[in-house]
Design an enzyme around this catalytic site. Structure first.
Site, PDB file in Angstrom:
ATOM      1  CD  GLU A   1      41.411  56.474  17.513  1.00 54.41           C
ATOM      2  OE1 GLU A   1      41.196  57.351  16.653  1.00 54.41           O
ATOM      3  OE2 GLU A   1      42.443  56.447  18.206  1.00 54.41           O
TER       4      GLU A   1
ATOM      5  CE  LYS B   1      41.959  52.245  22.631  1.00 53.88           C
ATOM      6  NZ  LYS B   1      42.138  53.310  21.610  1.00 53.88           N
TER       7      LYS B   1
ATOM      8  CD  GLU C   1      41.846  60.307  23.727  1.00 58.36           C
ATOM      9  OE1 GLU C   1      41.782  59.192  23.175  1.00 58.36           O
ATOM     10  OE2 GLU C   1      42.867  61.018  23.682  1.00 58.36           O
TER      11      GLU C   1
ATOM     12  CG  ASP D   1      44.662  51.510  20.023  1.00 55.40           C
ATOM     13  OD1 ASP D   1      43.458  51.278  20.269  1.00 55.40           O
ATOM     14  OD2 ASP D   1      45.279  52.485  20.499  1.00 55.40           O
TER      15      ASP D   1
ATOM     16  CG  ASP E   1      46.603  54.466  17.911  1.00 52.21           C
ATOM     17  OD1 ASP E   1      46.395  54.943  19.049  1.00 52.21           O
ATOM     18  OD2 ASP E   1      45.893  54.744  16.917  1.00 52.21           O
ATOM     19  CB  SER E   2      49.542  56.547  22.575  1.00 55.76           C
ATOM     20  OG  SER E   2      49.463  55.376  23.357  1.00 55.76           O
TER      21      SER E   2
HETATM   22  O1  KIV Z   1      46.531  54.982  22.034  1.00 53.73           O
HETATM   23  C1  KIV Z   1      46.220  55.169  23.226  1.00 53.73           C
HETATM   24  O2  KIV Z   1      47.066  55.204  24.136  1.00 53.73           O
HETATM   25  C2  KIV Z   1      44.810  55.373  23.522  1.00 53.73           C
HETATM   26  C3  KIV Z   1      44.459  55.866  24.880  1.00 53.73           C
HETATM   27  C4  KIV Z   1      44.838  57.273  25.014  1.00 53.73           C
HETATM   28  C5  KIV Z   1      43.033  55.634  25.188  1.00 53.73           C
HETATM   29  O3  KIV Z   1      43.987  55.165  22.688  1.00 53.73           O
END
Ligand code: KIV
Length: 273
Positions: free
Chosen positions: A124, A122, A191, A92, A53-54
């Site tokens: 969090e 994924k 992280e 994510d 989600d980056s």
């Molecule tokens: O969103 C992302 O890129 C991440 C990584 C930094 C682990 O969660």
């Protein structure tokens, strides 16, 4: 293709992640958000691709990961999946798509898996989202956990500084990591936590840990490609190693293109019909 992996043709699965940890083989993971980049990353021999989600930051230009929607994550992930032959594709679940309740979490996970073709999701967080993780796993969807600095909680933390330096937070992280393993997560991202803590967690789990800013004791590493390839030059945390300066390479190429167009040198006789 890189020859560093012991078996660089076979599809990477969540099961293989765990075998890699058992063999002591480190896991290389990188983000990607589109077809072209995913093809390059996969072709290089990366074990796993994270559609993070980056994307909210590095693709959409937002200050945080909070605004990205499930629909946007589905679109990014769909493009990535089309470019990948070997790497495991993890996507994510975005902020707001799983925290409400576990039924909503499962609905979000099913939608993204069905519509994007990702192979795992994924999420969090630790104990707070246990029920959601359990429900998703019970539907046959592999889950990667994510502890330590969890950027979707930036408004609670108020800072992107290193997490779990204090004993109480470190103890909760250890508990959460054990819980993620117990409920059936196949891996967990750690992280921005102290290296000693990440090593302790990695040694205590049978599932692999994937670190970012968590030191060398993790079972694998993940980075955001714009950061490690030097496209995002304004971001230089201590943990980041830059493998290229692509912003400079692109800038030079664009400058030459502009000069060639302005001077009339491009296109030449060989470049026309
Ligand atoms: O969103 C992302 O890129 C991440 C990584 C930094 C682990 O969660």
């Amino acid at each position: 293709m890189s020859t560093n992996t012991t078996d660089n043709q076979r599809k990477v699965t969540t099961r293989r992640f765990i075998e890699m940890k058992q063999r002591g083989e480190k896991i290389a993971m990188l983000t990607a958000y589109d077809y072209t980049m995913a093809s390059i990353v996969d072709g290089a021999g990366m074990d796993a691709i994270l559609v993070g989600d980056s994307a909210s930051n590095v693709m959409a230009g937002n200050a945080t990961t909070l605004p990205i929607t499930l629909d946007e994550m589905i679109n990014y992930t769909k493009s990535v999946v089309k470019g990948v032959k070997r790497a495991l594709v993890v996507t994510d679940l975005p902020f707001g798509s799983y925290q409400g309740n576990s039924k909503e979490a499962l609905a979000s996970a099913i939608r993204i898996m069905k519509e994007s073709g990702a192979e795992a999701v994924k999420l969090e967080g630790g104990s707070e989202i246990r029920e959601s993780i359990e429900r998703i796993i019970s539907a046959g969807i592999p889950v990667m956990g994510h502890l330590g600095l969890t950027p979707q909680s930036i408004n609670k933390f108020g800072t992107y500084a290193v997490r779990a330096k204090e004993e109480a937070e470190a103890a909760k992280l250890i508990e959460d990591a054990k819980m993620l393993e117990e409920v059936g997560c196949f891996a967990v991202v750690l992280e921005k936590i102290p290296a000693a803590l990440a090593t302790k967690v990695s040694q205590s789990l049978s599932i692999p840990t994937i670190g970012i800013g968590a030191g060398n004791g993790c079972d694998g590493q993940v980075l955001v490609y714009q950061d490690m390839l030097g496209l995002n030059t304004g971001f230089s945390p201590k943990f980041l190693r830059r493998y290229a300066n692509l912003a400079q390479v692109i800038n030079d190429a664009l400058g030459r293109y502009i000069d060639d167009v302005k001077s009339g040198d491009f296109p030449n006789k060989d470049e026309q019909y």
